[in-house]
Design an enzyme around this catalytic site. Sequence first.
Site, PDB file in Angstrom:
ATOM      1  N   GLY A  49      -6.613  -4.231  -5.762  1.00  0.00           N
ATOM      2  CA  GLY A  49      -6.202  -5.282  -4.850  1.00  0.00           C
ATOM      3  C   GLY A  49      -4.742  -5.682  -4.858  1.00  0.00           C
ATOM      4  CD1 TRP A  51      -0.266  -1.431  -3.372  1.00  0.00           C
ATOM      5  CD2 TRP A  51      -0.518  -0.323  -1.444  1.00  0.00           C
ATOM      6  NE1 TRP A  51       0.484  -0.298  -3.446  1.00  0.00           N
ATOM      7  CE2 TRP A  51       0.348   0.407  -2.283  1.00  0.00           C
ATOM      8  CE3 TRP A  51      -0.833   0.177  -0.188  1.00  0.00           C
ATOM      9  CZ2 TRP A  51       0.921   1.621  -1.890  1.00  0.00           C
ATOM     10  CZ3 TRP A  51      -0.281   1.390   0.208  1.00  0.00           C
ATOM     11  CH2 TRP A  51       0.591   2.100  -0.633  1.00  0.00           C
ATOM     12  CG  ASP A  69     -11.272   1.109  -3.005  1.00  0.00           C
ATOM     13  OD1 ASP A  69     -10.055   1.351  -3.148  1.00  0.00           O
ATOM     14  OD2 ASP A  69     -12.151   1.757  -3.603  1.00  0.00           O
ATOM     15  CG  ASP A  87     -17.533   6.778   1.866  1.00  0.00           C
ATOM     16  OD1 ASP A  87     -16.377   7.088   2.239  1.00  0.00           O
ATOM     17  OD2 ASP A  87     -18.339   7.612   1.406  1.00  0.00           O
ATOM     18  CG  ASP A 111      -2.248   3.239  -3.396  1.00  0.00           C
ATOM     19  OD1 ASP A 111      -1.445   4.198  -3.408  1.00  0.00           O
ATOM     20  OD2 ASP A 111      -2.500   2.556  -4.408  1.00  0.00           O
ATOM     21  CE  LYS A 151      -2.127   7.232  -4.177  1.00  0.00           C
ATOM     22  NZ  LYS A 151      -2.348   6.375  -5.380  1.00  0.00           N
TER      23      LYS A 151
END
Length: 199
Positions: A49, A51, A69, A87, A111, A151
């Site tokens: 958490g 970010w 997430d 998901d 991320d 990322k």
Amino acid sequence: MKQYRDHYFKRAKKENYPARSVYKLQELDKRFKVFAKGQNVMDLGAAPGSWTLFAAKKVGDTGRVLAVDIQSTDTAFPDNATFLQADVFEDSPELLAAMDKQLPYDLIISDMAPKTTGVKFADQANSLELCERARDIVPSRLKQGGHFIVKIFDGPDVKEYIDSLRKMFSKVKRFKPKSCREESKEFFIVGLGFRGIEG
């Protein structure tokens, strides 16, 4: 190098962030100026958490952050941030409803990272799959002129992925924050100024 990493870990703890990854996003924002007050932001791969907390602070009370997430988190988020355990590869009604509630988004950040196996090729392939999923969310949810940060693990397929983003954004940049481990293969791709998909 360990001392260098410990610096960010201790700093994150002192500043009440659950992970040192917040400083990567901070560097990205300092370089590309992607955040503004009042924005709608989607944060993919958000746990634990850091970010999300940073984004919520940057967008302020008039902004909103949707954090998603597959893992859960015990982090307490401010009122302008919503965390959903889901998901992203499964378009569940709950996930779609949450994503569509805040349309359109000014910024989508990812991320997401795979569980590493130590097998370089496999890790890169799994990272690319997550990046492609993040990219596929962009067209129907990111507003014109919006930005995208993702990322990725460096590898042979990165160029093709970047080329796909060049068809969608006015500018596409590679950036490796100083807070990344020097030996790490990860870096970030930043898409600035969403134009839509070229036919």
